[in-house]
Every structure is written in structure tokens, then in C-alpha cells.
Motif scaffolding. Structure first.
Motif, PDB file in Angstrom:
ATOM      1  N   ASP A 481     -74.054  -8.226  67.685  1.00 55.79           N
ATOM      2  CA  ASP A 481     -73.933  -6.913  68.310  1.00 55.79           C
ATOM      3  C   ASP A 481     -74.459  -6.948  69.735  1.00 55.79           C
ATOM      4  N   PHE A 482     -75.590  -7.610  69.918  1.00 56.96           N
ATOM      5  CA  PHE A 482     -76.173  -7.691  71.260  1.00 56.96           C
ATOM      6  C   PHE A 482     -75.287  -8.512  72.189  1.00 56.96           C
ATOM      7  N   ALA A 483     -74.761  -9.624  71.658  1.00 55.94           N
ATOM      8  CA  ALA A 483     -73.878 -10.463  72.477  1.00 55.94           C
ATOM      9  C   ALA A 483     -72.618  -9.705  72.874  1.00 55.94           C
ATOM     10  N   ALA A 484     -72.133  -8.842  71.966  1.00 57.40           N
ATOM     11  CA  ALA A 484     -70.879  -8.132  72.240  1.00 57.40           C
ATOM     12  C   ALA A 484     -71.096  -6.876  73.074  1.00 57.40           C
ATOM     13  N   HIS A 485     -72.205  -6.165  72.810  1.00 52.46           N
ATOM     14  CA  HIS A 485     -72.360  -4.845  73.412  1.00 52.46           C
ATOM     15  C   HIS A 485     -73.597  -4.704  74.283  1.00 52.46           C
ATOM     16  N   GLY A 486     -74.492  -5.691  74.253  1.00 47.85           N
ATOM     17  CA  GLY A 486     -75.702  -5.607  75.068  1.00 47.85           C
ATOM     18  C   GLY A 486     -76.552  -4.419  74.681  1.00 47.85           C
ATOM     19  N   ARG A 487     -77.068  -3.708  75.680  1.00 44.54           N
ATOM     20  CA  ARG A 487     -77.994  -2.610  75.417  1.00 44.54           C
ATOM     21  C   ARG A 487     -77.330  -1.421  74.727  1.00 44.54           C
ATOM     22  N   ALA A 488     -76.009  -1.316  74.830  1.00 49.19           N
ATOM     23  CA  ALA A 488     -75.336  -0.168  74.223  1.00 49.19           C
ATOM     24  C   ALA A 488     -75.591  -0.095  72.730  1.00 49.19           C
ATOM     25  N   MET A 489     -75.849  -1.257  72.114  1.00 47.16           N
ATOM     26  CA  MET A 489     -76.087  -1.277  70.665  1.00 47.16           C
ATOM     27  C   MET A 489     -77.405  -0.623  70.292  1.00 47.16           C
ATOM     28  N   LEU A 490     -78.298  -0.453  71.267  1.00 45.98           N
ATOM     29  CA  LEU A 490     -79.624   0.060  70.953  1.00 45.98           C
ATOM     30  C   LEU A 490     -79.717   1.573  71.061  1.00 45.98           C
ATOM     31  N   GLY A 491     -78.680   2.208  71.426  1.00 46.03           N
ATOM     32  CA  GLY A 491     -78.748   3.661  71.494  1.00 46.03           C
ATOM     33  C   GLY A 491     -77.648   4.233  72.351  1.00 46.03           C
ATOM     34  N   ASP A 492     -77.885   5.412  72.891  1.00 48.43           N
ATOM     35  CA  ASP A 492     -76.913   6.090  73.732  1.00 48.43           C
ATOM     36  C   ASP A 492     -76.801   5.348  75.051  1.00 48.43           C
ATOM     37  N   SER A 493     -75.732   4.574  75.237  1.00 47.10           N
ATOM     38  CA  SER A 493     -75.613   3.731  76.419  1.00 47.10           C
ATOM     39  C   SER A 493     -75.542   4.557  77.690  1.00 47.10           C
ATOM     40  N   ASN A 494     -74.923   5.748  77.614  1.00 49.57           N
ATOM     41  CA  ASN A 494     -74.861   6.605  78.787  1.00 49.57           C
ATOM     42  C   ASN A 494     -76.254   6.991  79.246  1.00 49.57           C
ATOM     43  N   LEU A 495     -77.061   7.445  78.277  1.00 51.31           N
ATOM     44  CA  LEU A 495     -78.429   7.843  78.585  1.00 51.31           C
ATOM     45  C   LEU A 495     -79.217   6.673  79.144  1.00 51.31           C
ATOM     46  N   GLU A 496     -79.114   5.517  78.487  1.00 51.98           N
ATOM     47  CA  GLU A 496     -79.893   4.361  78.913  1.00 51.98           C
ATOM     48  C   GLU A 496     -79.507   3.917  80.316  1.00 51.98           C
ATOM     49  N   SER A 497     -78.209   3.935  80.624  1.00 55.82           N
ATOM     50  CA  SER A 497     -77.795   3.513  81.956  1.00 55.82           C
ATOM     51  C   SER A 497     -78.307   4.484  83.006  1.00 55.82           C
ATOM     52  N   ARG A 498     -78.307   5.796  82.672  1.00 55.12           N
ATOM     53  CA  ARG A 498     -78.841   6.767  83.630  1.00 55.12           C
ATOM     54  C   ARG A 498     -80.337   6.552  83.838  1.00 55.12           C
ATOM     55  N   LEU A 499     -81.040   6.269  82.740  1.00 64.25           N
ATOM     56  CA  LEU A 499     -82.474   6.031  82.851  1.00 64.25           C
ATOM     57  C   LEU A 499     -82.761   4.852  83.758  1.00 64.25           C
ATOM     58  N   GLN A 500     -82.027   3.760  83.554  1.00 65.98           N
ATOM     59  CA  GLN A 500     -82.328   2.560  84.336  1.00 65.98           C
ATOM     60  C   GLN A 500     -81.904   2.704  85.792  1.00 65.98           C
TER      61      GLN A 500
END
Length: 888
Positions: A481-500
Motif C-alpha cells: 500500500d505504501f509503495a503504491a500510494h505513499g502517504r495517501a494510505m495513512l489518511g486523508d491525502s488532501n488534508l495531509e498535503s495541505r498540512l505539509q
């Protein structure tokens, strides 16, 4: 913040203009030395020498950044409030040199601890010699008039001994033997002349420090009418601490700390979180129970900033100035609070400011507001201490997350220095048996996260960590999952990208932290963890197979060309597979979860099936340099291993270089011969002595020789103490002579025999000398056993040292090295044969104190060749350093 050097130089400058106080001039230790102290020659060391001492010390106790931060902390309070150090009588007898050296360092950097000492063991000996049997009631010495007279004279002598020793080191010390403690009788009828301290004369202590002297007190008190009373040194230290309220209270101990039921040293105790649990444990009894209770009683009366350390005198610097410490750290701490709803926070503005403190950028406040809105609508659990120096948020498993995820971790500088970070992670492990989180691979605290994890995987600049996940299939899914999706697998990817984006403009960062220095050593483990040590880290394939392997995550960022985030294992080609070393490496690769052997080349065995490799059928080939060049050009191989005799592999290496010209592929080359060990364009692959980050970045690695590996590890810790040329008497089993018949592998000739060869100018002599930066003499021999090497190394010293001193140097140097074991007795070949590390021991010191004999053993086919090769391959390819290496 002042640098360590600046602090020391500023302190030194202050001391050059000070004069002796009147009370010091009248002290019995002044005498002729007063003139010396006032003379120019006795002024503190010059700025240049002081700077050199600080730089040297910084490199020996921890990272420069660690030491500077702790110096800043300690110098943030008045000099009188730095530390109270209790010194027992046994320390004065057995460890005076170590104590004085540690105090000299503190003095040099402008820190003035208050010393209070006892003399219990010495007093027992004197009383026995005088025919008086020591008597104790409830652990307190019954003190009659004769005992008191003997004790008083003894305390003055011991105080003078310590003060003189400090003065000889250039440390101004003030003996304070009378009038420091006011007391009344504890119970005259029961204990005689034993005192209960009622007050402390702080003025004399403060005057001594303000005049540039370390105060040295005895644990003797006086009544209002001048009667001297005996006081336990621990009690005196506690009362001093209550009066001065220092940052540190230090109890010097021969054992160096408190120990749990398994005999493991407890690194840290957080009393608010752990006291009740500790006191309920079966193993917490007798002296340990009393010590913990007394320390709690003391800390309950002191500011929360004060902590207690129980430490060996020789480790005092490490305890005070590094994150990992060395003894047992005890502090009240702060109870952790949890919240499961945004409404649980009394003040949303405070929560907002905590989440903002790690963020930069014009839209950071907007991002945090969106994060808080997300938390209002989704389940979470937050953990934090009262002042919110540490704050963590865990998101539970969901449709988007297969595991509980650590989404936020923010730590202030104070939180790191007071170990709240470790405390919060201890709580996380208690409440979340399984946890996943991600960190950028260039994060300055990456080593700390490696220490907390059972495993990790790197992808596109991110490192995903986990602990508690032992099911092989579960880990495989997590990795995919991590290899395929990276951080998106750990939660709301939209939120995480905005945070970072608010923080750095890069891809999302799940774990956010601030202010902590890069960790060079293992972080403190609280006592709850010490009682229940973490399971050895294992790869998913090893978990499935149930093999007992250690797979610690690479403590350096995975710079390698190929790393564990790829779907396919690394592809390995072995050139020269027929020899003993090649066969040993094949066995290791057979169980490696992330490497596959694709090609083996041997002219003699071409066309036959490779034995001992079960992952797939491999047929021996006779690869030419042209074949190798074309394979490199097509990018078919991630790592080439050259297991050829000296002087043979150059055409193959040049073919790889040629193949790189027409390809984007940059494979790794590891050469087991001596051909490139003296070529500066190659990286020398001895991970215990060469920077692992250099090996991790390398594309061509020269694997060290077997003799040379053991010899370097056996000498390296003493290089700065060398008083002459070391001599190495080495004996190898006959497998070191290779498979080609010769007198050195003729068993009949070797039976009841020992064959010396290449008595001077052996290539390993040159190799060892070149790498250590000092000339050595090496005398090799071969014996009748098959595999294993024994070195007996005679090392001249430039100063007098004891066996204990030297052994401690080796233990400190190789602490945390999984493939280096420091033992007491001289190690044996029989014990090392078939194992994957090096054993070092003996440490026999000549009667002059100026020469030591150190013994080292190594399996020449494993750590001397194949195992070390695999370490280097793991590092360069981006895998955990010990992946696939059996436990030593």
C-alpha cells in the motif's frame, strides 16, 4: 545560545581576575599552593587549549549540538543551582581519578556543582582496626563519642584528598568542612551523635562559587551549641538540594544506576506516570525500593525542573550532556492528559497555537483551522502533558487506514530535554499495540524514530515506520500500500498535503516535530519498557518463516540506488562463486527477504546448478567482461559482488564502468579482494569504523580483509592513547588460504603445527596501518582449524591506564554495535567460528601500566568477508544494515 567553547572561554575569562576569598586563605589546604593559585602560571588554561579541550570532549560524549543544548539549559540558571553531587566513600577510594576528571570538565565549561561526600567504607575499616564493631539501627549508624572522633578526622582527610586531587587538575576547590549544616539530635538515646539537619548555610556555598571555586562539603553537621553530629551523606545531599533547588541532583554509584528484575539498567523513571506501578512490582524491594521512595520524597519538595541521576562517575559527562544518558534518570515529569474530542480542550486558541508552532508559510493558520475542523468530524485521540511541551494525535484504523496512525507529534525544545517525548511514546505503545507513522528521510530526528520502530520502508523521500505488526501478510499489505500510494494510505491525502504545504511545500509529513538535536545514540527507555523489552525487529519474510534474525532499520537515510520501497527485490550478480567466501554469501542471500541472486559466475562450474540456493534455480555461468558490460548497460543488476582473488577483478570492474556510460543504471559494486582498498575513489566498507552514511551513498565499496577487520576493531578505540607501534600476532584457520591447494591449507602439514608466513610487509599490515592512520606490525600464521581468526595485539600506551579503564573505553566505543561484542576474558576461536561478529577482550595491562594486550576473534568467512559484504550491500541498496544477518 552560547556555544560550548564560548561558555568555557567566557567562564575562563571570569576566573582569571578572581582572588582567593579570606576563608580559603585560612583553609588547611592553602599553604604554599596559595601562591601558585595566584600566579600567572596557575591561571586557567589559555583560550586555545581550553577550546581544544572542549572540542575533544564534545566529540567524545555526544554530538556537539546535544552538548550545546544541555550547556544552555544548565547555564540558564544561577551557578549555585546547577547541581548537587553526592559522592560516596567507595567512589573516593576506587574511582577518584574518574570523579576528578569529570568535575574538571564541568569546571572548564563554567559549571560549579556542589559536592557533598561521605566516607562510610573507610570508617568501617578504621573502626574495625581500632577494635570497634560498627553498629546500625534501622540502617542508621550508631555514633558514640569514639566513633564520632574517628569519623571527624576521617572526613577531614577524605575532603583534603578530594580537594588536592581537584587542584592538581587545575580546578579551584573550596573545602567547607564546618558550619554548612545546622542540626539537632535525631534521637540521642537511640543513635547517639547523629544529626537531623534543620537548615543549610547557603551563603558560604554561594560565596565559594561566586569566587570561582567548587564547594566540597562533608556530611557533618553542628548543633546550635557547636556539637558536631554525624549525618548520612544521602540525607545531607537531599537537604542541600532542598535549600539550593538545583537542576540536577546526582548520586554517584559504583553500579551506575538502578536495575530491573532481568538485571537490565533502568534508563529513566517518570514518577508521575510510573511510581505506583513500580512500587507494586515484585522485583522492587530492599535498597531499590527505599532509594526510589526517598528520591520521590525529595523531588516532591523540589521544582518540576529538577531531576535525579544515579550514575557512575566516569559516565557523568554522558549523563549530563547527551540525550541517551548513561545511568538512571528519575524525574517527576508531568502526567499525560488525553482527549478524544475537540470539545475536551478547554481553550481552542491554545490547541491552535500548539499545532501552529511547527509550521511556516502564509497559509499555516488556515491549514491548522482546517485540521481542527477535520478533528471535529473524525475520531482521534490526543496525548499531551500539562504545558503541552509534547502533543500527539493518533487516528484509529478506518476504511482509508488499515492501522492506527500517528498523525501529529510536536515536541518543544523543553519537551526533548526533559524526556517528555519518550514519555509520550511510552504511553502510545501501551495504548496502541500497533502503530504506523511516516517521516521525511532527511528529518533530523530520524534515528529517534528508528529506535521506536520495529520496521520501516522508504519511498520517494519518505520513511514509513511501524511497530507491533508481526503478521507477515499484514506487513506485506502495508508495504505494498505504501509503495503504491505513499502517504495517501495513512489518511486523508488532501488534508495531509495541505498540512505539509504549510510547513515545507513538499509531500505530506505525517509526524511533525521541532527543536530536538539529531540523536547519535539510543534515546532513553523508561522503566516500563526496560521491564518488557521490545521484540527484535524482523522483516516480513523472516516473520513468516519464523527465523531468528535481527533486522534493525538503517540508522542513516536510505540513499541507496535500490531500496525496500521497490516492488522487486534487489538483483545480485556474484562473480567468483566457487570459493569459500562466495559460498558463505550465497547462504546469506538465500534467506535475505529483499535480495535475489540472479547470476553466479565460475569458469570451473559453468553449466552446473547452484547448490544451497532455494529461491529459484540458478545455473553457474562463465561471464566475460563483455557480458558484464552489456548487463550493466541494460540495467539488469543492482549489485555486483566480486569474490575473486587479488588482481583478477579489474577487467570486470572496468566493464561495469563502461556499461554505465550508456545507461542510467548505477549499480553497486562490492569488491572482496584487496584490489581497491587503497583507492581513494572507492569507499572502504567497515561500517563500525567508517561513516555509514558514506557507505550508504557509495556505488563502489572495497570490502575490508578478514585479518584487517578484526585488527582495526581491536586497536581503533586506543589510537588516541597509543605510545608506540602496536604488534598483531594473528592466527587464521586454513580456509583463509582459499580452495587452491597450498601448504597453508594442507591439513596433514598443519596437524600439530603452526605455519608463519609473510612475516613483514603483508598486505593486511599496510591496510590496517592505512586505515588507522598509524603504523602497525602484523605477523600472520595459519593453524589446523578450518575457519576463524585469533589476534593477540600488544599495544603500547602513552599514559598509565588500568584494565578497567581500557575495557570501559571499548564498551563505550562499541555500544550499540550489534556485531561487536566486548568481553572480559580473552575470546576464543571456538566461540566465534560460524558467528557473524567480532569478539574483543583480554585487556591485560602490563605492571608498568603503559602496555595492554587486547585479543580479538572473527570468523574470516563471515564478518571477515561475506557478512561484512552483506552489511555493505544492505547500506548501499537502502535496506536495514543487518537485514538477513543471523543474530550473533
Amino acid at each position: 545560545m552560547l556555544s560550548a567553547c564560548a561558555v568555557a572561554l567566557r567562564a575562563g575569562a571570569r576566573r582569571t581576575v578572581r582572588r582567593l576569598p579570606k576563608s580559603r586563605l585560612a583553609a588547611p589546604v592553602a599553604g604554599a599552593r596559595t601562591q601558585r593559585l595566584l600566579s600567572t602560571s596557575a591561571v586557567r588554561s589559555s583560550d586555545l587549549s581550553t577550546r581544544g579541550m572542549i572540542v575533544q570532549t564534545l566529540s567524545s560524549v555526544g554530538s556537539k549540538r546535544e552538548v550545546q543544548q544541555y550547556l544552555s539549559l544548565f547555564t540558564s540558571v544561577s551557578q549555585q543551582r546547577f547541581a548537587v553531587i553526592k559522592v560516596g566513600g567507595a567512589i573516593l577510594t576506587d574511582y577518584l581519578d574518574e570523579l576528578v576528571s569529570s568535575l574538571a570538565f564541568l569546571y572548564t565549561v563554567g559549571l560549579y556543582p556542589v559536592i557533598v561526600h561521605g566516607a562510610g567504607p573507610q570508617l568501617n575499616n578504621l573502626l574495625e582496626q581500632a577494635g570497634v564493631e560498627p553498629q546500625f539501627e534501622e540502617g542508621i549508624r550508631i555514633t558514640d563519642s569514639k566513633t564520632l572522633r574517628v569519623a571527624r578526622n576521617l572526613f577531614l582527610q577524605e575532603n583534603l584528598k578530594l580537594v588536592n586531587a581537584l587542584e592538581e587538575k587545575g580546578v579551584h576547590a573550596q573545602p567547607l568542612t564546618l558550619g554548612m549544616f545546622n542540626a539537632e539530635y535525631l534521637n540521642k538515646d537511640k543513635w547517639g551523635y547523629v544529626g537531623k539537619i534543620t537548615s543549610v548555610n547557603k551563603e558560604s556555598i554561594e560565596t565559594a562559587i561566586s569566587n570561582g571555586y567548587i564547594p566540597v562539603l562533608t556530611s557533618m553537621a553542628e548543633t546550635a551549641d557547636g556539637q558536631i553530629l554525624n549525618v548520612n551523606a544521602d540525607v545531607a545531599a537531599a537537604e542541600l538540594a532542598r535549600a539550593l533547588e538545583p537542576l540536577k541532583v546526582v548520586y554517584l554509584s559504583e553500579k551506575g544506576g538502578l536495575f530491573d528484575a532481568a538485571g537490565q539498567k533502568i534508563s529513566a523513571i517518570n514518577l508521575d506516570e510510573e511510581y505506583d506501578h513500580l512500587m507494586s512490582q515484585e522485583w522492587v524491594r530492599y535498597g531499590t525500593r527505599l532509594k526510589i521512595k526517598e528520591i520521590k520524597d525529595l523531588l516532591d519538595t523540589l521544582p518540576r525542573t529538577t531531576s535525579v541521576a544515579i550514575i557512575h562517575p566516569q559516565d557523568l559527562q554522558k549523563e549530563l550532556f547527551t540525550d541517551s544518558g548513561a545511568g538512571t534518570l528519575i524525574r517527576r515529569g508531568n502526567k499525560l492528559v488525553s482527549a478524544e474530542s475537540v470539545t475536551d480542550f478547554k481553550d481552542l486558541d491554545t490547541l491552535r497555537s500548539v499545532l501552529l508552532r511547527d509550521r511556516e508559510g502564509p497559509d499555516s493558520r488556515e491549514t491548522v483551522d482546517k485540521y481542527i475542523e477535520f478533528l471535529k468530524e473524525n475520531p482521534f485521540k490526543a496525548y499531551y502533558d500539562g504545558p503541552m511541551n509534547a502533543f500527539a494525535i493518533v487516528l484509529p484504523p478506518s476504511n482509508d487506514r488499515s492501522q492506527a496512525t500517528l498523525a501529529t507529534l510536536t515536541i518543544t525544545k523543553s519537551g526533548w530535554l526533559t524526556n517528555v517525548a519518550d514519555n509520550i511514546f511510552t504511553t502510545l505503545k501501551k495504548e496502541h499495540p500497533k502503530l504506523v507513522w511516516t517521516v521525511k528521510e532527511d528529518d533530523e530526528n530520524l534515528t529517534w524514530f528508528f529506535d521506536k520502530a520495529d520496521g520501516s520502508i522508504a519511498r520517494n523521500g519518505d520513511v514509513m515506520f511501524w511497530y507491533g505488526i508481526e503478521d507477515g501478510d499484514e506487513i506485506i499489505r502495508l508495504m505494498k500500500d505504501f509503495a503504491a500510494h505513499g502517504r495517501a494510505m495513512l489518511g486523508d491525502s488532501n488534508l495531509e498535503s495541505r498540512l505539509q504545504r504549510a510547513k515545507s511545500g513538499n509531500s505530506a509529513k505525517t509526524v511533525i516535530q521541532t527543536g530536538r538535536p539529531a540523536v547519535a545514540q539510543q534515546a532513553r527507555a523508561y522503566s516500563s519498557l526496560a521491564r518488557r523489552p521490545a521484540l527484535p525487529t524482523r522483516s516480513f519474510k523472516q516473520m513468516v518463516q519464523g527465523r531468528n534474525y535481527v533486522t534493525t532499520t538503517n540508522p542513516n537515510p536510505p540513499y541507496g540506488r535500490h531500496n525496500a520501497s521497490k516492488d522487486q527485490p534487489a538483483r545480485v550478480a556474484l562473480i567468483g562463486a566457487r570459493g569459500y567466501t562466495g559460498q558463505a554469501l550465497i547462504q546469506l542471500l538465500n534467506t535475505h527477504p529483499n535480495m535475489e541472486l540472479k547470476h553466479v559466475s565460475s569458469r570451473e562450474l559453468a553449466g552446473t546448478k547452484l547448490q544451497g540456493y532455494d529461491k529459484e534455480e540458478v545455473i553457474y555461468e562463465n561471464l566475460s567482461p563483455e557480458d558484464v558490460r552489456d548487463m550493466e548497460k541494460r540495467g539488469e543488476i543492482d549489485c555486483w559482488v566480486m569474490a575473486l582473488p587479488n588482481g583478477v577483478c579489474k577487467p570486470y570492474v572496468e566493464a561495469i564502468w563502461e556499461g554505465r556510460k550508456g545507461s542510467d543504471n548505477k549499480s553497486v559494486i562490492v569488491d572482496l579482494s584487496a584490489d581497491y582498498r587503497f583507492d581513494s575513489s572507492w569507499t572502504y566498507g567497515l561500517p563500525e569504523l567508517v561513516a555509514r552514511s558514506d557507505i550508504a551513498k557509495a556505488t563502489q565499496i572495497a570490502n575490508p580483509g578478514c585479518y584487517a577487520t578484526a585488527a582495526q576493531l581491536g586497536i581503533a578505540p586506543l589510537v588516541e592513547h597509543l605510545g608506540g607501534q602496536p604488534t598483531i600476532f594473528g592466527v587464521s584457520g586454513y580456509s583463509g588460504a582459499g580452495t587452491k591447494p597450498s601448504p597453508k591449507n594442507d591439513v596433514e602439514l598443519l596437524t600439530n603445527n603452526l605455519i608463519a608466513y609473510s612475516l613483514t610487509d603483508h598486505i593486511h599490515e599496510r591496510e590496517i596501518s592505512s586505515q588507522l592512520g598509524t603504523d602497525v606490525a602484523f605477523i600472520p600464521h595459519v593453524a589446523v582449524w578450518f575457519q576463524g581468526i585469533h589476534h593477540t595485539i600488544s599495544i603500547p600506551l602513552n599514559k598509565t591506564m588500568t584494565s578497567r579503564d581500557i575495557r570501559q573505553i571499548y564498551q563505550d566505543r562499541y555500544a550499540g554495535e550489534k556485531l561487536v561484542k566486548v568481553v572480559g576474558e580473552a575470546p576464543t576461536v571456538k566461540n566465534i567460528s560460524g558467528k557473524h561478529g567480532v569478539e574483543i577482550g583480554g585487556f591485560a595491562v602490563h605492571s608498568s601500566g603503559k602496555r595492554v594486550v587486547v585479543c580479538a576473534t572473527i570468523d574470516n568467512l563471515l564478518k571477515g568477508a561475506a557478512t561484512q559484504c552483506l552489511q555493505n550491500m544492505n547500506l548501499a541498496l537502502g535496506f536495514a544494515e543487518y537485514e538477513g544477518i543471523p543474530v550473533m
